[in-house]
Design a protein around this motif. Structure first.
Motif, PDB file in Angstrom:
ATOM      1  N   LEU A  54       0.743  -1.081   0.015  1.00 44.84           N
ATOM      2  CA  LEU A  54       0.258   0.039   0.047  1.00 44.84           C
ATOM      3  C   LEU A  54       0.895   1.305   0.048  1.00 44.84           C
ATOM      4  CD1 LEU A  54      -2.352  -0.996   2.867  1.00 44.84           C
ATOM      5  CD2 LEU A  54      -2.809  -1.515   0.393  1.00 44.84           C
ATOM      6  N   ASP A  55       0.576   2.403  -0.578  1.00 39.27           N
ATOM      7  CA  ASP A  55       1.352   3.366  -0.438  1.00 39.27           C
ATOM      8  C   ASP A  55       0.724   4.229   0.623  1.00 39.27           C
ATOM      9  OD1 ASP A  55      -1.410   4.703  -0.618  1.00 39.27           O
ATOM     10  OD2 ASP A  55      -1.019   5.254  -2.885  1.00 39.27           O
ATOM     11  N   ALA A  75     -12.019  -9.664  -4.139  1.00 36.99           N
ATOM     12  CA  ALA A  75     -10.808  -9.688  -4.862  1.00 36.99           C
ATOM     13  C   ALA A  75     -11.329  -8.712  -6.192  1.00 36.99           C
ATOM     14  CB  ALA A  75     -10.532 -10.970  -5.687  1.00 36.99           C
ATOM     15  N   ASP A  76     -12.760  -8.797  -6.513  1.00 40.18           N
ATOM     16  CA  ASP A  76     -13.245  -7.601  -7.388  1.00 40.18           C
ATOM     17  C   ASP A  76     -13.201  -6.284  -7.120  1.00 40.18           C
ATOM     18  OD1 ASP A  76     -15.262  -8.250  -5.279  1.00 40.18           O
ATOM     19  OD2 ASP A  76     -16.568  -7.007  -6.392  1.00 40.18           O
ATOM     20  N   LEU A  77     -12.562  -6.049  -5.946  1.00 37.43           N
ATOM     21  CA  LEU A  77     -12.405  -4.586  -5.531  1.00 37.43           C
ATOM     22  C   LEU A  77     -10.981  -4.148  -5.577  1.00 37.43           C
ATOM     23  CD1 LEU A  77     -14.840  -4.652  -2.160  1.00 37.43           C
ATOM     24  CD2 LEU A  77     -15.504  -4.003  -4.509  1.00 37.43           C
ATOM     25  N   PHE A  78     -10.131  -5.040  -5.694  1.00 41.04           N
ATOM     26  CA  PHE A  78      -8.573  -4.696  -5.767  1.00 41.04           C
ATOM     27  C   PHE A  78      -8.436  -4.031  -7.247  1.00 41.04           C
ATOM     28  CE2 PHE A  78      -7.876  -8.731  -3.295  1.00 41.04           C
ATOM     29  CZ  PHE A  78      -8.295  -8.157  -2.023  1.00 41.04           C
ATOM     30  N   ARG A  79      -7.919  -2.805  -7.044  1.00 42.04           N
ATOM     31  CA  ARG A  79      -7.385  -2.028  -8.204  1.00 42.04           C
ATOM     32  C   ARG A  79      -6.237  -1.419  -7.740  1.00 42.04           C
ATOM     33  NH1 ARG A  79     -12.457  -0.288  -7.367  1.00 42.04           N
ATOM     34  NH2 ARG A  79     -12.702   2.072  -7.123  1.00 42.04           N
ATOM     35  N   PRO A  80      -5.191  -0.932  -8.472  1.00 41.20           N
ATOM     36  CA  PRO A  80      -4.245   0.068  -8.125  1.00 41.20           C
ATOM     37  C   PRO A  80      -4.917   1.391  -7.734  1.00 41.20           C
ATOM     38  CG  PRO A  80      -3.361  -1.023  -9.817  1.00 41.20           C
ATOM     39  CD  PRO A  80      -4.903  -1.517  -9.729  1.00 41.20           C
ATOM     40  N   GLY A  81      -4.713   1.927  -6.651  1.00 40.37           N
ATOM     41  CA  GLY A  81      -5.118   3.377  -6.377  1.00 40.37           C
ATOM     42  C   GLY A  81      -6.494   3.220  -5.571  1.00 40.37           C
ATOM     43  N   LYS A  83      -8.583   2.161  -1.964  1.00 39.41           N
ATOM     44  CA  LYS A  83      -8.087   2.279  -0.616  1.00 39.41           C
ATOM     45  C   LYS A  83      -8.487   0.831   0.040  1.00 39.41           C
ATOM     46  CE  LYS A  83      -7.609   6.885   0.704  1.00 39.41           C
ATOM     47  NZ  LYS A  83      -8.083   7.917   1.653  1.00 39.41           N
ATOM     48  N   LEU A  84      -7.524   0.022   0.541  1.00 40.73           N
ATOM     49  CA  LEU A  84      -7.618  -0.881   1.343  1.00 40.73           C
ATOM     50  C   LEU A  84      -9.130  -0.657   2.411  1.00 40.73           C
ATOM     51  CD1 LEU A  84      -7.457  -3.722   2.246  1.00 40.73           C
ATOM     52  CD2 LEU A  84      -5.469  -3.245   3.746  1.00 40.73           C
ATOM     53  N   SER A  85      -8.990   0.409   2.964  1.00 41.70           N
ATOM     54  CA  SER A  85     -10.113   0.777   3.907  1.00 41.70           C
ATOM     55  C   SER A  85     -11.374   0.555   3.453  1.00 41.70           C
ATOM     56  CB  SER A  85      -9.946   2.053   4.585  1.00 41.70           C
ATOM     57  OG  SER A  85      -9.985   3.041   3.652  1.00 41.70           O
ATOM     58  N   ASP A  86     -11.665   1.030   2.036  1.00 43.35           N
ATOM     59  CA  ASP A  86     -12.996   0.939   1.386  1.00 43.35           C
ATOM     60  C   ASP A  86     -13.235  -0.621   1.278  1.00 43.35           C
ATOM     61  OD1 ASP A  86     -13.072   3.815   1.260  1.00 43.35           O
ATOM     62  OD2 ASP A  86     -12.298   3.867  -0.800  1.00 43.35           O
ATOM     63  N   THR A  87     -12.296  -1.420   0.943  1.00 44.81           N
ATOM     64  CA  THR A  87     -12.377  -2.785   0.634  1.00 44.81           C
ATOM     65  C   THR A  87     -13.153  -3.535   2.141  1.00 44.81           C
ATOM     66  OG1 THR A  87     -10.878  -2.983  -1.088  1.00 44.81           O
ATOM     67  CG2 THR A  87     -11.356  -4.985   0.034  1.00 44.81           C
ATOM     68  N   LEU A  88     -12.232  -3.237   3.038  1.00 45.21           N
ATOM     69  CA  LEU A  88     -12.923  -3.430   4.543  1.00 45.21           C
ATOM     70  C   LEU A  88     -14.523  -3.095   4.751  1.00 45.21           C
ATOM     71  CD1 LEU A  88      -9.428  -2.661   6.520  1.00 45.21           C
ATOM     72  CD2 LEU A  88     -10.418  -4.852   5.981  1.00 45.21           C
ATOM     73  N   MET A  89     -14.617  -1.854   4.386  1.00 41.55           N
ATOM     74  CA  MET A  89     -15.926  -1.511   4.705  1.00 41.55           C
ATOM     75  C   MET A  89     -17.229  -2.072   3.848  1.00 41.55           C
ATOM     76  SD  MET A  89     -15.805   2.703   5.357  1.00 41.55           S
ATOM     77  CE  MET A  89     -14.592   3.088   4.059  1.00 41.55           C
ATOM     78  N   THR A  90     -16.709  -2.434   2.718  1.00 40.88           N
ATOM     79  CA  THR A  90     -17.414  -3.273   1.634  1.00 40.88           C
ATOM     80  C   THR A  90     -17.494  -4.724   2.136  1.00 40.88           C
ATOM     81  OG1 THR A  90     -16.968  -1.845  -0.176  1.00 40.88           O
ATOM     82  CG2 THR A  90     -17.955  -3.830  -0.785  1.00 40.88           C
ATOM     83  N   GLY A  91     -16.329  -5.072   2.668  1.00 39.71           N
ATOM     84  CA  GLY A  91     -16.550  -6.676   3.180  1.00 39.71           C
ATOM     85  C   GLY A  91     -17.299  -6.706   4.378  1.00 39.71           C
ATOM     86  N   VAL A  92     -17.131  -5.679   5.226  1.00 37.42           N
ATOM     87  CA  VAL A  92     -18.049  -5.752   6.336  1.00 37.42           C
ATOM     88  C   VAL A  92     -19.454  -5.947   6.154  1.00 37.42           C
ATOM     89  CG1 VAL A  92     -18.928  -4.416   8.521  1.00 37.42           C
ATOM     90  CG2 VAL A  92     -16.447  -4.827   8.015  1.00 37.42           C
ATOM     91  N   ALA A  93     -19.927  -5.072   5.033  1.00 43.64           N
ATOM     92  CA  ALA A  93     -21.298  -4.840   4.619  1.00 43.64           C
ATOM     93  C   ALA A  93     -21.777  -6.290   4.018  1.00 43.64           C
ATOM     94  CB  ALA A  93     -21.488  -3.553   3.887  1.00 43.64           C
ATOM     95  N   ARG A  94     -20.879  -6.883   3.363  1.00 44.93           N
ATOM     96  CA  ARG A  94     -21.006  -8.131   2.770  1.00 44.93           C
ATOM     97  C   ARG A  94     -21.187  -9.264   3.695  1.00 44.93           C
ATOM     98  NH1 ARG A  94     -17.061  -8.109  -2.445  1.00 44.93           N
ATOM     99  NH2 ARG A  94     -18.103  -6.415  -3.870  1.00 44.93           N
TER     100      ARG A  94
END
Length: 377
Positions: A54-55, A75-81, A83-94
């Motif tokens: 991460l940067d 994995a569908d949320l991974f892309r350069p640029g 944020k991992l925090s957004d992935t975590l929030m989406t994962g919690v919601a899922r």
């Protein structure tokens, strides 16, 4: 002029050659860099652990295949640029993180705190597909984060299997202890009656033939007592053979006593009564713990003899009830437990309930009087 023209032509040719060489060097350098990147990427993808870079803003730079496999639901949320925090929030919601269910905000806050303040301290993460990951995150020199993920599912399963095995072993141990306690009670209770009544009988007038038969009976009973002690692994309670009459072994300095004896077995009550009668003691016998508590409240006793396993109220509860009543102002009564159960656990339980002594069955007169003398001193 010709020389000047030639010089100009040579200069132009040299500059063109230089430009061509420079372009070639840049291309070669770019090719080398691409090769290095490909090799680095291949090396990272070959790692058995999941790796993510991460940067400084917490945005994805690079991740390997294993990382994407571990977090296949995200994995569908991974892309350069991104944020991992957004992935975590989406994962919690899922519902990707079972431990977050019902406490989403608190879980997310704790996870983001670890992400923004990576100390290298390892922590576990459970995923919705049942796998467990070990997470380790560290700060890089440019302010970014490198994260490592290790699948510890097998280790957790082994730990759970071991814990389950330990629970089963503990349950088996408890069952064994209960079985031994039951066997101790069931075998020693009749032995107590046989030996006690035999000793009392030996103090009466008998013919020579009767005394010989009694001696053989006592020898057999004592042999059986030894076998029971060995079977139940109570070697520390090995008893010496003793067929002396109860009246002979009673200490001469024991004063007349008023004794409350609680035992659900009538033969055992008879044995105690005969032993104490030889010393001139008055014995009041009851059949269970509740009767013992009631009798103790109604009368004055020098000592209480308490069996452990009794109906209505067991001996331990009866002892506790007496000690509670004493706390309310009634005088303290010395209590001696007489039980077929003599393991360390049983003795400790008696003491914890408030008993002063704990002696075992089969009961010997000298042991009983020694205990009585001890608690009356």
């Amino acid at each position: 002029m010709a020389v000047a023209g030639i010089s100009g032509w040579i200069g132009r040719r040299l500059r063109g050659l230089s430009r061509r060489l420079g372009h070639h060097a840049v291309a070669a350098a770019e090719a080398d860099a691409a090769t290095a990147r490909d090799r680095l990427r291949e090396a990272i993808d070959l790692l058995p652990e999941g790796v993510v870079f991460l940067d400084a803003e917490g945005r994805y730079i690079l991740w390997n295949k294993r990382y994407a496999e571990m977090y296949h639901r995200s994995a569908d949320l991974f892309r350069p640029g991104a944020k991992l925090s957004d992935t975590l929030m989406t994962g919690v919601a899922r519902g990707d993180y079972p431990d977050a269910i019902g406490r989403e905000e608190a879980w997310l806050a704790a996870r983001l705190d670890k992400l923004t303040n990576p100390s290298g301290e390892r922590h576990e993460q459970r995923l919705a597909d049942g796998r467990w990951l070990m997470i380790e995150e560290r700060r890089t020199s440019d302010g970014g984060v490198i994260g490592l993920r290790v699948d510890i599912t097998a280790m957790k399963q082994q730990a759970e299997a071991l814990e389950d095995a330990l629970h089963r072993a503990e349950a088996a141990s408890r069952a064994k202890t209960e079985f031994v306690a039951d066997m101790s009670h069931e075998l020693r209770t009749p032995l107590n009656g046989v030996l006690g009544l035999g000793r009392a009988l030996s103090a009466t007038d008998l013919t020579e033939d009767q005394r010989g038969l009694l001696a053989e009976m006592m020898t057999s009973a004592q042999d059986l007592d030894g076998l029971v002690n060995g079977l139940l692994d109570y070697g520390d309670r090995a008893r010496a053979a003793d067929a002396a009459p109860a009246g002979v072994v009673a200490p001469s300095d024991v004063p007349p006593l008023r004794v409350l004896a609680a035992d659900d077995n009538p033969t055992n009550r008879k044995v105690v009564e005969l032993m104490l009668a030889a010393a001139g003691a008055e014995v009041i016998s009851v059949e269970n713990g509740q009767e013992a508590v009631d009798a103790w409240r109604a009368g004055t006793f020098d000592v209480v003899l308490m069996d452990l396993r009794m109906p209505v109220m067991d001996g331990l509860e009866a002892i506790r009830a007496i000690r509670r009543a004493e706390g309310a102002g009634l005088p303290r009564a010395p209590i001696i437990v007489i039980s077929a159960n003599t393991s360390t656990t049983d003795v400790e339980a008696s003491a914890a309930a408030g008993a002063d002594r704990h002696i075992g069955k089969p009961l010997r007169a000298e042991e009983l009087f020694e205990a009585i003398s001890g608690v009356l001193d």
